[in-house]
Design a protein around this motif. Structure first.
Motif, PDB file in Angstrom:
ATOM      1  N   ALA A   1      28.399  87.583 -66.521  1.00 41.16           N
ATOM      2  CA  ALA A   1      27.177  87.663 -65.698  1.00 41.16           C
ATOM      3  C   ALA A   1      25.938  87.692 -66.591  1.00 41.16           C
ATOM      4  O   ALA A   1      24.927  87.057 -66.283  1.00 41.16           O
ATOM      5  CB  ALA A   1      27.217  88.897 -64.808  1.00 41.16           C
ATOM      6  N   PHE A   2      26.002  88.423 -67.697  1.00 39.93           N
ATOM      7  CA  PHE A   2      24.905  88.477 -68.661  1.00 39.93           C
ATOM      8  C   PHE A   2      24.643  87.078 -69.221  1.00 39.93           C
ATOM      9  O   PHE A   2      23.501  86.617 -69.275  1.00 39.93           O
ATOM     10  CB  PHE A   2      25.272  89.470 -69.768  1.00 39.93           C
ATOM     11  CG  PHE A   2      24.245  89.633 -70.847  1.00 39.93           C
ATOM     12  CD1 PHE A   2      23.027  90.247 -70.587  1.00 39.93           C
ATOM     13  CD2 PHE A   2      24.503  89.203 -72.141  1.00 39.93           C
ATOM     14  CE1 PHE A   2      22.081  90.423 -71.597  1.00 39.93           C
ATOM     15  CE2 PHE A   2      23.570  89.375 -73.147  1.00 39.93           C
ATOM     16  CZ  PHE A   2      22.356  89.984 -72.871  1.00 39.93           C
ATOM     17  N   VAL A   3      25.712  86.390 -69.606  1.00 43.53           N
ATOM     18  CA  VAL A   3      25.599  85.037 -70.154  1.00 43.53           C
ATOM     19  C   VAL A   3      25.053  84.083 -69.106  1.00 43.53           C
ATOM     20  O   VAL A   3      24.160  83.269 -69.389  1.00 43.53           O
ATOM     21  CB  VAL A   3      26.966  84.552 -70.680  1.00 43.53           C
ATOM     22  CG1 VAL A   3      26.924  83.088 -71.082  1.00 43.53           C
ATOM     23  CG2 VAL A   3      27.430  85.419 -71.846  1.00 43.53           C
ATOM     24  N   ASN A   4      25.544  84.179 -67.894  1.00 46.74           N
ATOM     25  CA  ASN A   4      25.079  83.305 -66.815  1.00 46.74           C
ATOM     26  C   ASN A   4      23.591  83.507 -66.544  1.00 46.74           C
ATOM     27  O   ASN A   4      22.848  82.538 -66.336  1.00 46.74           O
ATOM     28  CB  ASN A   4      25.898  83.548 -65.550  1.00 46.74           C
ATOM     29  CG  ASN A   4      25.527  82.599 -64.442  1.00 46.74           C
ATOM     30  OD1 ASN A   4      25.498  81.390 -64.630  1.00 46.74           O
ATOM     31  ND2 ASN A   4      25.237  83.139 -63.271  1.00 46.74           N
ATOM     32  N   THR A   5      23.146  84.745 -66.562  1.00 48.81           N
ATOM     33  CA  THR A   5      21.724  85.031 -66.343  1.00 48.81           C
ATOM     34  C   THR A   5      20.878  84.361 -67.415  1.00 48.81           C
ATOM     35  O   THR A   5      19.893  83.684 -67.106  1.00 48.81           O
ATOM     36  CB  THR A   5      21.478  86.549 -66.334  1.00 48.81           C
ATOM     37  OG1 THR A   5      22.196  87.115 -65.237  1.00 48.81           O
ATOM     38  CG2 THR A   5      20.004  86.874 -66.204  1.00 48.81           C
TER      39      THR A   5
ATOM     40  N   ALA B   1      17.191  80.145 -69.486  1.00 45.76           N
ATOM     41  CA  ALA B   1      16.909  79.083 -70.448  1.00 45.76           C
ATOM     42  C   ALA B   1      16.779  77.731 -69.759  1.00 45.76           C
ATOM     43  O   ALA B   1      15.900  76.932 -70.098  1.00 45.76           O
ATOM     44  CB  ALA B   1      18.006  79.039 -71.513  1.00 45.76           C
ATOM     45  N   ASP B   2      17.620  77.475 -68.787  1.00 42.98           N
ATOM     46  CA  ASP B   2      17.544  76.204 -68.066  1.00 42.98           C
ATOM     47  C   ASP B   2      16.214  76.087 -67.317  1.00 42.98           C
ATOM     48  O   ASP B   2      15.594  75.026 -67.291  1.00 42.98           O
ATOM     49  CB  ASP B   2      18.721  76.076 -67.089  1.00 42.98           C
ATOM     50  CG  ASP B   2      18.865  74.674 -66.542  1.00 42.98           C
ATOM     51  OD1 ASP B   2      18.747  73.712 -67.322  1.00 42.98           O
ATOM     52  OD2 ASP B   2      19.099  74.541 -65.325  1.00 42.98           O
ATOM     53  N   HIS B   3      15.766  77.175 -66.754  1.00 37.26           N
ATOM     54  CA  HIS B   3      14.509  77.180 -65.996  1.00 37.26           C
ATOM     55  C   HIS B   3      13.292  76.967 -66.908  1.00 37.26           C
ATOM     56  O   HIS B   3      12.358  76.260 -66.538  1.00 37.26           O
ATOM     57  CB  HIS B   3      14.362  78.494 -65.227  1.00 37.26           C
ATOM     58  CG  HIS B   3      13.123  78.567 -64.409  1.00 37.26           C
ATOM     59  ND1 HIS B   3      13.008  77.949 -63.185  1.00 37.26           N
ATOM     60  CD2 HIS B   3      11.932  79.159 -64.655  1.00 37.26           C
ATOM     61  CE1 HIS B   3      11.788  78.174 -62.697  1.00 37.26           C
ATOM     62  NE2 HIS B   3      11.117  78.911 -63.577  1.00 37.26           N
ATOM     63  N   TYR B   4      13.295  77.577 -68.081  1.00 35.41           N
ATOM     64  CA  TYR B   4      12.124  77.566 -68.956  1.00 35.41           C
ATOM     65  C   TYR B   4      12.195  76.571 -70.115  1.00 35.41           C
ATOM     66  O   TYR B   4      11.258  76.482 -70.909  1.00 35.41           O
ATOM     67  CB  TYR B   4      11.868  78.964 -69.512  1.00 35.41           C
ATOM     68  CG  TYR B   4      11.344  79.905 -68.459  1.00 35.41           C
ATOM     69  CD1 TYR B   4      10.041  79.794 -67.992  1.00 35.41           C
ATOM     70  CD2 TYR B   4      12.157  80.888 -67.921  1.00 35.41           C
ATOM     71  CE1 TYR B   4       9.557  80.648 -67.013  1.00 35.41           C
ATOM     72  CE2 TYR B   4      11.688  81.752 -66.946  1.00 35.41           C
ATOM     73  CZ  TYR B   4      10.389  81.623 -66.498  1.00 35.41           C
ATOM     74  OH  TYR B   4       9.915  82.468 -65.522  1.00 35.41           O
ATOM     75  N   LYS B   5      13.260  75.802 -70.238  1.00 34.89           N
ATOM     76  CA  LYS B   5      13.471  74.952 -71.410  1.00 34.89           C
ATOM     77  C   LYS B   5      12.350  73.950 -71.683  1.00 34.89           C
ATOM     78  O   LYS B   5      12.134  73.559 -72.822  1.00 34.89           O
ATOM     79  CB  LYS B   5      14.810  74.230 -71.304  1.00 34.89           C
ATOM     80  CG  LYS B   5      14.891  73.240 -70.159  1.00 34.89           C
ATOM     81  CD  LYS B   5      16.278  72.674 -70.024  1.00 34.89           C
ATOM     82  CE  LYS B   5      16.364  71.790 -68.787  1.00 34.89           C
ATOM     83  NZ  LYS B   5      17.750  71.476 -68.486  1.00 34.89           N
ATOM     84  N   ASN B   6      11.626  73.544 -70.666  1.00 31.70           N
ATOM     85  CA  ASN B   6      10.545  72.575 -70.852  1.00 31.70           C
ATOM     86  C   ASN B   6       9.161  73.201 -70.747  1.00 31.70           C
ATOM     87  O   ASN B   6       8.161  72.485 -70.683  1.00 31.70           O
ATOM     88  CB  ASN B   6      10.675  71.436 -69.838  1.00 31.70           C
ATOM     89  CG  ASN B   6      11.937  70.639 -70.072  1.00 31.70           C
ATOM     90  OD1 ASN B   6      12.274  70.316 -71.205  1.00 31.70           O
ATOM     91  ND2 ASN B   6      12.659  70.340 -69.008  1.00 31.70           N
TER      92      ASN B   6
ATOM     93  N   ARG C   1      21.691  78.129 -75.999  1.00 34.45           N
ATOM     94  CA  ARG C   1      21.643  76.919 -76.815  1.00 34.45           C
ATOM     95  C   ARG C   1      22.141  75.685 -76.070  1.00 34.45           C
ATOM     96  O   ARG C   1      21.728  74.568 -76.361  1.00 34.45           O
ATOM     97  CB  ARG C   1      22.422  77.107 -78.117  1.00 34.45           C
ATOM     98  CG  ARG C   1      21.670  77.939 -79.110  1.00 34.45           C
ATOM     99  CD  ARG C   1      20.444  77.170 -79.612  1.00 34.45           C
ATOM    100  NE  ARG C   1      19.603  78.010 -80.446  1.00 34.45           N
ATOM    101  CZ  ARG C   1      18.356  78.350 -80.150  1.00 34.45           C
ATOM    102  NH1 ARG C   1      17.794  77.950 -79.027  1.00 34.45           N
ATOM    103  NH2 ARG C   1      17.658  79.090 -80.960  1.00 34.45           N
ATOM    104  N   LYS C   2      23.024  75.861 -75.119  1.00 37.58           N
ATOM    105  CA  LYS C   2      23.482  74.724 -74.306  1.00 37.58           C
ATOM    106  C   LYS C   2      22.356  74.184 -73.435  1.00 37.58           C
ATOM    107  O   LYS C   2      22.374  73.024 -73.040  1.00 37.58           O
ATOM    108  CB  LYS C   2      24.670  75.133 -73.438  1.00 37.58           C
ATOM    109  CG  LYS C   2      25.941  75.345 -74.218  1.00 37.58           C
ATOM    110  CD  LYS C   2      27.067  75.788 -73.313  1.00 37.58           C
ATOM    111  CE  LYS C   2      28.318  76.079 -74.125  1.00 37.58           C
ATOM    112  NZ  LYS C   2      29.391  76.613 -73.291  1.00 37.58           N
ATOM    113  N   LYS C   3      21.380  75.017 -73.136  1.00 39.57           N
ATOM    114  CA  LYS C   3      20.261  74.630 -72.269  1.00 39.57           C
ATOM    115  C   LYS C   3      18.983  74.359 -73.047  1.00 39.57           C
ATOM    116  O   LYS C   3      18.190  73.515 -72.661  1.00 39.57           O
ATOM    117  CB  LYS C   3      19.977  75.730 -71.231  1.00 39.57           C
ATOM    118  CG  LYS C   3      21.155  76.112 -70.376  1.00 39.57           C
ATOM    119  CD  LYS C   3      21.569  74.979 -69.482  1.00 39.57           C
ATOM    120  CE  LYS C   3      22.727  75.421 -68.599  1.00 39.57           C
ATOM    121  NZ  LYS C   3      23.080  74.410 -67.624  1.00 39.57           N
ATOM    122  N   ASP C   4      18.755  75.094 -74.128  1.00 41.44           N
ATOM    123  CA  ASP C   4      17.493  75.027 -74.870  1.00 41.44           C
ATOM    124  C   ASP C   4      17.777  75.244 -76.353  1.00 41.44           C
ATOM    125  O   ASP C   4      18.109  76.353 -76.769  1.00 41.44           O
ATOM    126  CB  ASP C   4      16.519  76.098 -74.352  1.00 41.44           C
ATOM    127  CG  ASP C   4      15.148  76.032 -74.993  1.00 41.44           C
ATOM    128  OD1 ASP C   4      14.972  75.305 -75.999  1.00 41.44           O
ATOM    129  OD2 ASP C   4      14.244  76.727 -74.493  1.00 41.44           O
TER     130      ASP C   4
END
Length: 85
Positions: free
Chosen positions: A14-18, A23-28, A61-64
């Motif tokens: 759950a911590f990792v998923n959060t 990161a996916d939301h803020y990557k750009n 790192r997978k996302k950003d």
């Protein structure tokens, strides 16, 4: 114990998923300097924190791959207390 990372209430997944979702939301978003996983992760073992932190870093790192990731020690973030307690 309840509410701690690594407990049944807050499994490491759950911590990792959060963090992965953050990161996916803020990557750009160029206004984001980096991600600070947790300030003073007291109340959990150093082994649990090391595992949770590494998995969260991997998820981020997978996302950003551009932003800094700050990983706090087990106590106040100063040279005399950095490391397992």
């Amino acid at each position: 114990s309840a509410g701690k990372i690594g407990s049944s209430a807050v499994p490491i997944s759950a911590f990792v998923n959060t963090w992965s979702q953050i990161a996916d939301h803020y990557k750009n978003n160029d206004a984001i300097y980096g991600y600070d996983l947790m300030n003073e992760p007291a109340g959990i073992s150093a082994a649990v924190w090391a595992s949770a932190a590494q998995q969260a870093v991997d998820g981020i790192r997978k996302k950003d791959a551009k932003r800094y990731i700050l990983v706090e020690g087990m106590a106040a973030s100063k040279a005399t207390t950095f490391g397992p307690t």
